[in-house]
Design a protein around this motif. Sequence first.
Motif, PDB file in Angstrom:
ATOM      1  N   VAL A  61     -22.634   4.323  -1.761  1.00 24.87           N
ATOM      2  CA  VAL A  61     -21.191   4.215  -1.959  1.00 24.87           C
ATOM      3  C   VAL A  61     -20.618   5.619  -1.955  1.00 24.87           C
ATOM      4  CG1 VAL A  61     -19.346   3.461  -3.496  1.00 24.87           C
ATOM      5  CG2 VAL A  61     -21.439   2.103  -3.305  1.00 24.87           C
ATOM      6  N   GLN A  62     -19.683   5.867  -1.053  1.00 21.61           N
ATOM      7  CA  GLN A  62     -19.035   7.175  -0.967  1.00 21.61           C
ATOM      8  C   GLN A  62     -17.604   7.046  -1.446  1.00 21.61           C
ATOM      9  OE1 GLN A  62     -19.409   8.209   3.197  1.00 21.61           O
ATOM     10  NE2 GLN A  62     -21.120   9.577   2.749  1.00 21.61           N
ATOM     11  N   THR A  63     -17.186   7.979  -2.292  1.00 23.41           N
ATOM     12  CA  THR A  63     -15.809   8.006  -2.769  1.00 23.41           C
ATOM     13  C   THR A  63     -15.146   9.267  -2.247  1.00 23.41           C
ATOM     14  OG1 THR A  63     -16.450   6.835  -4.771  1.00 23.41           O
ATOM     15  CG2 THR A  63     -14.337   7.954  -4.810  1.00 23.41           C
ATOM     16  N   SER A  64     -13.957   9.118  -1.712  1.00 23.37           N
ATOM     17  CA  SER A  64     -13.193  10.247  -1.200  1.00 23.37           C
ATOM     18  C   SER A  64     -12.746  11.141  -2.344  1.00 23.37           C
ATOM     19  CB  SER A  64     -11.965   9.731  -0.441  1.00 23.37           C
ATOM     20  OG  SER A  64     -11.080  10.782  -0.145  1.00 23.37           O
ATOM     21  N   GLY A  65     -12.468  12.400  -2.047  1.00 22.79           N
ATOM     22  CA  GLY A  65     -11.922  13.326  -3.037  1.00 22.79           C
ATOM     23  C   GLY A  65     -10.417  13.197  -3.191  1.00 22.79           C
ATOM     24  N   LEU A  66      -9.797  12.329  -2.395  1.00 24.17           N
ATOM     25  CA  LEU A  66      -8.353  12.116  -2.458  1.00 24.17           C
ATOM     26  C   LEU A  66      -8.043  10.655  -2.736  1.00 24.17           C
ATOM     27  CD1 LEU A  66      -7.069  14.127   0.647  1.00 24.17           C
ATOM     28  CD2 LEU A  66      -6.938  14.798  -1.748  1.00 24.17           C
ATOM     29  N   ALA A  67      -7.004  10.441  -3.545  1.00 21.49           N
ATOM     30  CA  ALA A  67      -6.499   9.095  -3.767  1.00 21.49           C
ATOM     31  C   ALA A  67      -5.261   8.910  -2.900  1.00 21.49           C
ATOM     32  CB  ALA A  67      -6.154   8.891  -5.235  1.00 21.49           C
ATOM     33  N   THR A  68      -5.096   7.727  -2.346  1.00 20.40           N
ATOM     34  CA  THR A  68      -3.906   7.386  -1.577  1.00 20.40           C
ATOM     35  C   THR A  68      -2.945   6.662  -2.506  1.00 20.40           C
ATOM     36  OG1 THR A  68      -5.198   7.172   0.438  1.00 20.40           O
ATOM     37  CG2 THR A  68      -3.052   6.109   0.412  1.00 20.40           C
ATOM     38  N   GLY A  69      -1.689   7.119  -2.520  1.00 23.65           N
ATOM     39  CA  GLY A  69      -0.724   6.527  -3.433  1.00 23.65           C
ATOM     40  C   GLY A  69       0.590   6.191  -2.771  1.00 23.65           C
ATOM     41  N   SER A  70       1.351   5.353  -3.449  1.00 24.11           N
ATOM     42  CA  SER A  70       2.693   5.031  -2.980  1.00 24.11           C
ATOM     43  C   SER A  70       3.582   4.754  -4.176  1.00 24.11           C
ATOM     44  CB  SER A  70       2.678   3.836  -2.028  1.00 24.11           C
ATOM     45  OG  SER A  70       2.378   2.654  -2.732  1.00 24.11           O
ATOM     46  N   ALA A  71       4.879   4.888  -3.938  1.00 29.75           N
ATOM     47  CA  ALA A  71       5.865   4.647  -4.988  1.00 29.75           C
ATOM     48  C   ALA A  71       7.186   4.271  -4.346  1.00 29.75           C
ATOM     49  CB  ALA A  71       6.050   5.902  -5.844  1.00 29.75           C
ATOM     50  N   VAL A  72       8.034   3.640  -5.126  1.00 32.85           N
ATOM     51  CA  VAL A  72       9.421   3.410  -4.747  1.00 32.85           C
ATOM     52  C   VAL A  72      10.257   4.052  -5.844  1.00 32.85           C
ATOM     53  CG1 VAL A  72      11.237   1.708  -4.378  1.00 32.85           C
ATOM     54  CG2 VAL A  72       8.941   1.288  -3.491  1.00 32.85           C
ATOM     55  N   LEU A  73      11.112   4.995  -5.442  1.00 37.31           N
ATOM     56  CA  LEU A  73      12.010   5.666  -6.379  1.00 37.31           C
ATOM     57  C   LEU A  73      13.408   5.087  -6.202  1.00 37.31           C
ATOM     58  CD1 LEU A  73      10.918   9.393  -6.021  1.00 37.31           C
ATOM     59  CD2 LEU A  73      10.529   7.880  -7.944  1.00 37.31           C
ATOM     60  N   VAL A  74      13.976   4.579  -7.279  1.00 42.14           N
ATOM     61  CA  VAL A  74      15.310   3.988  -7.237  1.00 42.14           C
ATOM     62  C   VAL A  74      16.273   4.936  -7.934  1.00 42.14           C
ATOM     63  CG1 VAL A  74      16.719   2.003  -7.909  1.00 42.14           C
ATOM     64  CG2 VAL A  74      14.320   1.670  -7.243  1.00 42.14           C
ATOM     65  N   GLY A  75      17.328   5.318  -7.215  1.00 40.75           N
ATOM     66  CA  GLY A  75      18.327   6.228  -7.767  1.00 40.75           C
ATOM     67  C   GLY A  75      19.442   5.468  -8.463  1.00 40.75           C
ATOM     68  N   ASN A  76      20.136   6.163  -9.354  1.00 34.93           N
ATOM     69  CA  ASN A  76      21.225   5.536 -10.096  1.00 34.93           C
ATOM     70  C   ASN A  76      22.553   5.568  -9.335  1.00 34.93           C
ATOM     71  OD1 ASN A  76      21.738   8.261 -10.365  1.00 34.93           O
ATOM     72  ND2 ASN A  76      22.017   8.214 -12.589  1.00 34.93           N
ATOM     73  N   ALA A  84      -2.005   4.685  -7.211  1.00 35.75           N
ATOM     74  CA  ALA A  84      -2.920   5.408  -6.322  1.00 35.75           C
ATOM     75  C   ALA A  84      -4.340   4.890  -6.522  1.00 35.75           C
ATOM     76  CB  ALA A  84      -2.859   6.908  -6.596  1.00 35.75           C
ATOM     77  N   MET A  85      -5.089   4.841  -5.423  1.00 39.49           N
ATOM     78  CA  MET A  85      -6.473   4.388  -5.488  1.00 39.49           C
ATOM     79  C   MET A  85      -7.357   5.319  -4.674  1.00 39.49           C
ATOM     80  SD  MET A  85      -6.176   0.226  -5.358  1.00 39.49           S
ATOM     81  CE  MET A  85      -5.874   0.165  -3.632  1.00 39.49           C
ATOM     82  N   MET A  86      -8.532   5.568  -5.207  1.00 39.12           N
ATOM     83  CA  MET A  86      -9.524   6.361  -4.488  1.00 39.12           C
ATOM     84  C   MET A  86     -10.059   5.528  -3.327  1.00 39.12           C
ATOM     85  SD  MET A  86      -9.698   9.218  -6.174  1.00 39.12           S
ATOM     86  CE  MET A  86     -11.232  10.056  -5.902  1.00 39.12           C
TER      87      MET A  86
END
Length: 143
Positions: A93-108, A69-71
């Motif tokens: 410089v303005q920084t958002s109060g939210l970070a945008t994130g991503s993930a990949v979840l691999v199931g067994n 995730a990154m601000m």
Amino acid sequence: MKKLLLILVLALSACAAVPNTFGTMVPGTLTSLRDGTVLPMQIEVTYGSGKITATDPRNGEVFAGTYTAMMETQVLQHSQQTFLGPQVTGQTVQTSGLATGSAVLVGNKGHVMNVTMKIQPGNPPHGFGEATDNRGQKYNLQF
């Protein structure tokens, strides 16, 4: 009597809520938008990237992955019109109060989920998002 009081104070303070520190796993849910099944999940409190896990109670499939995730930031330049044209007079410089994130979840058991989310930093952090698995099923994510 003093020893008893000291033991009681120590016992009660051990029950007090401990703030989430780096490495702590925060609970959340992935809810199936097809049938409402709730998959308990956990996301690690970190700065930038960490672990994320979930379990599907329907079949016992365990998911694991890493999120990043990154601000969001913007650089705004202030300018002023002069005889020679616009001149930059400063920047913000303005920084958002939210970070945008991503993930990949691999199931067994063969499922893979692509996750996108917004995270509000804090103690504890809060977040929401969505996931889609490799069979087209969609999920709502909250923690």
